[in-house]
Design a protein around this motif. Structure first.
Motif, mmCIF file in Angstrom:
data_model
loop_
_atom_site.group_PDB
_atom_site.id
_atom_site.type_symbol
_atom_site.label_atom_id
_atom_site.label_comp_id
_atom_site.label_asym_id
_atom_site.label_seq_id
_atom_site.Cartn_x
_atom_site.Cartn_y
_atom_site.Cartn_z
ATOM 1 N N HIS A 52 24.700 54.940 20.049
ATOM 2 C CA HIS A 52 25.182 53.466 19.816
ATOM 3 C C HIS A 52 24.369 53.011 18.779
ATOM 4 O O HIS A 52 23.281 53.150 18.597
ATOM 5 C CB HIS A 52 24.753 52.758 21.071
ATOM 6 C CG HIS A 52 25.657 53.246 22.503
ATOM 7 N ND1 HIS A 52 26.946 52.681 22.621
ATOM 8 C CD2 HIS A 52 25.412 53.817 23.610
ATOM 9 C CE1 HIS A 52 27.508 53.222 23.481
ATOM 10 N NE2 HIS A 52 26.742 53.938 24.348
ATOM 11 N N SER A 58 30.066 56.694 18.875
ATOM 12 C CA SER A 58 29.674 55.763 19.849
ATOM 13 C C SER A 58 30.479 55.527 21.036
ATOM 14 O O SER A 58 30.231 55.478 22.326
ATOM 15 C CB SER A 58 29.813 54.182 19.303
ATOM 16 O OG SER A 58 31.119 53.950 18.603
ATOM 17 N N TRP A 85 24.138 51.887 29.152
ATOM 18 C CA TRP A 85 25.117 51.389 28.391
ATOM 19 C C TRP A 85 26.404 50.889 29.038
ATOM 20 O O TRP A 85 27.300 50.488 28.385
ATOM 21 C CB TRP A 85 25.437 51.897 27.107
ATOM 22 C CG TRP A 85 24.194 52.222 26.038
ATOM 23 C CD1 TRP A 85 23.195 52.614 26.337
ATOM 24 C CD2 TRP A 85 23.888 51.251 25.119
ATOM 25 N NE1 TRP A 85 22.317 52.609 25.368
ATOM 26 C CE2 TRP A 85 22.681 51.765 24.519
ATOM 27 C CE3 TRP A 85 24.758 50.197 24.326
ATOM 28 C CZ2 TRP A 85 21.940 51.104 23.331
ATOM 29 C CZ3 TRP A 85 24.098 49.784 23.211
ATOM 30 C CH2 TRP A 85 22.910 49.844 22.670
ATOM 31 N N GLU A 86 26.706 51.694 30.284
ATOM 32 C CA GLU A 86 27.869 51.670 30.679
ATOM 33 C C GLU A 86 28.127 51.080 32.223
ATOM 34 O O GLU A 86 27.039 50.852 32.867
ATOM 35 C CB GLU A 86 28.286 53.280 31.109
ATOM 36 C CG GLU A 86 28.272 54.070 29.951
ATOM 37 C CD GLU A 86 29.494 53.824 28.991
ATOM 38 O OE1 GLU A 86 30.659 53.147 29.360
ATOM 39 O OE2 GLU A 86 29.175 54.124 27.643
ATOM 40 N N PRO A 115 18.509 51.260 27.927
ATOM 41 C CA PRO A 115 19.242 51.848 26.739
ATOM 42 C C PRO A 115 17.793 51.718 25.930
ATOM 43 O O PRO A 115 17.176 50.978 25.822
ATOM 44 C CB PRO A 115 20.194 50.449 26.655
ATOM 45 C CG PRO A 115 20.441 50.075 27.778
ATOM 46 C CD PRO A 115 19.485 50.250 28.919
ATOM 47 N N PHE A 118 16.077 48.720 24.166
ATOM 48 C CA PHE A 118 16.639 47.600 25.233
ATOM 49 C C PHE A 118 16.328 46.188 24.616
ATOM 50 O O PHE A 118 16.907 45.289 24.760
ATOM 51 C CB PHE A 118 16.385 48.029 26.218
ATOM 52 C CG PHE A 118 16.889 47.126 27.488
ATOM 53 C CD1 PHE A 118 18.230 47.005 27.384
ATOM 54 C CD2 PHE A 118 16.234 46.576 28.442
ATOM 55 C CE1 PHE A 118 18.703 45.871 28.343
ATOM 56 C CE2 PHE A 118 16.763 45.502 29.528
ATOM 57 C CZ PHE A 118 18.176 45.472 29.392
ATOM 58 N N ARG A 122 19.353 43.780 24.370
ATOM 59 C CA ARG A 122 19.880 43.370 25.778
ATOM 60 C C ARG A 122 20.637 41.870 25.869
ATOM 61 O O ARG A 122 21.470 41.886 26.694
ATOM 62 C CB ARG A 122 18.504 43.066 26.514
ATOM 63 C CG ARG A 122 17.492 42.035 25.874
ATOM 64 C CD ARG A 122 16.074 41.862 26.849
ATOM 65 N NE ARG A 122 16.470 40.958 27.876
ATOM 66 C CZ ARG A 122 15.789 40.878 29.041
ATOM 67 N NH1 ARG A 122 14.779 41.717 29.165
ATOM 68 N NH2 ARG A 122 16.187 40.232 30.071
ATOM 69 N N LEU A 125 24.071 43.430 25.245
ATOM 70 C CA LEU A 125 24.658 44.007 26.173
ATOM 71 C C LEU A 125 24.769 43.593 27.343
ATOM 72 O O LEU A 125 25.715 43.580 28.185
ATOM 73 C CB LEU A 125 23.981 45.406 26.102
ATOM 74 C CG LEU A 125 24.382 46.620 27.146
ATOM 75 C CD1 LEU A 125 25.674 47.037 26.665
ATOM 76 C CD2 LEU A 125 23.228 47.904 27.062
#
Length: 341
Positions: A52, A58, A85-86, A115, A118, A122, A125
């Motif tokens: 990512h 990615s 990330w998911e 992540p 992060f 953050r 995301l």
């Protein structure tokens, strides 16, 4: 330790899929061409890394969807998708879709944890939920349940002209048996076994505080702990992913470049790195006969019968073609796997 190593049953490779920011299409096309070459050479599986905000793949699920339409036999995997990330529900839908498109050839490898970087991502995301997100094993358990057909909701049935399902659609029944956990610690290997996953081991392990500092011994302990906890016991699937570079058909220039690449990375194998105490395995470079001798002496390799050898990050397409050809025609047979299927 077994008295003799297990004959190699399944031969795979892993690529990161680098690309030039000015021409990302060419890099993605090159990755697809490498997977196509792997199928022609008779590899059992091809795996892609997940990166990512970098110049690597990615969206491996999208890349593997494309690969599924350009291949017919080779299995396709992610090694690994970081679940931080998911959204597990959305990922379950994407994985099942690619598995259906590929005719049941997808191997989904995942890992857990926050992540990377992060604090810097953050707000992009998880702008509203960052402090509430759980990045532990519960996240992968949710994915497992959804892929394996557990209800995502109590609602189902008809609503007007539309029909709703309580489970993820499409549902691909075999995919639940092809979910892999990328474990670098003893605790993660234990958890993966207890939850009936397959185990991906790589060239990186965690040196536990007060534990041994021998890479091979640490990886071996992970494999044995995983199988001790898995319902299938010694038959539970484990794939090893060391960086292995055969040089049988390499040119003198290629051999020199490969040796220099491994030498640059060797210092990081001497002691645990960083606060996570990560321990790296040395890259293996040499003829297939030399590599087979070293692998047969590797205590963890002796207990696996499938591999996904990692391709170096920064080599050229012609280098990958040479390495994959030697793997399929020289190294695989030296490890006990026939050269063709």
């Amino acid at each position: 330790m077994p008295s003799v190593p297990r004959p190699l049953r399944r031969l795979g490779f892993l690529t990161i899929g680098l690309f030039d920011a000015a021409d990302p299409g060419r890099g993605h096309e090159s990755t697809l061409e490498i997977i196509e070459l792997g199928e022609r050479l008779g590899f059992d599986s091809a795996w892609v890394r997940h990166r990512h905000l970098q110049y690597g793949i990615s969206s491996p699920v999208a890349v593997l969807a494309a690969a599924s339409q350009r291949t017919r036999r080779i299995e396709l995997g992610t090694a690994v998708t970081p679940l931080g990330w998911e959204n597990p529900l959305r990922l379950a839908e994407d994985l099942a879709t690619v598995d259906v498109l590929s005719g049941g050839r997808l191997n989904a490898g995942v890992s857990v944890g926050p992540p990377q970087h992060f604090d810097q991502v953050r707000d992009a995301l998880y702008p509203d939920t960052a402090d509430a997100e759980d990045f532990g094993h519960e996240r992968v358990r949710r994915l497992l349940d959804l892929v394996r057909g557990e209800p995502a909701t109590g609602f189902h049935g008809e609503e007007g002209f539309e029909v709703f399902s309580s489970v993820v659609q499409p549902h691909s029944p075999g995919l639940g048996r092809r979910l892999w956990y990328g474990a670098g610690s003893l605790g993660s290997a234990r958890w993966a076994g207890e939850h009936g996953m397959n185990l991906l081991t790589s060239s990186v392990v965690k040196a536990e505080e007060g534990g041994p500092l021998d890479f091979t011994g640490i990886q071996l302990s992970h494999i044995r702990e995983f199988r001790a906890r898995h319902p299938d016991g010694d038959a539970a699937r484990v794939s090893q992913g060391l960086v292995v570079i055969p040089t049988d058909s390499a040119s003198p220039a290629q051999r020199a470049r490969y040796a220099e690449y491994a030498a640059r990375r060797l210092p990081r194998t001497a002691s645990p790195q960083g606060p996570a105490r990560l321990l790296f395995a040395p890259d293996l470079v040499g003829t297939s006969a030399e590599l087979a001798e070293r692998l047969h002496a590797h205590a963890a390799f002796r207990e696996v019968d499938e591999v996904a050898f990692a391709l170096p990050f920064t080599f050229e397409p012609e280098d990958y073609a040479q390495i994959l050809t030697d793997m399929a025609t020289k190294l695989g047979p030296a490890l006990g796997r026939p050269p063709t299927r």
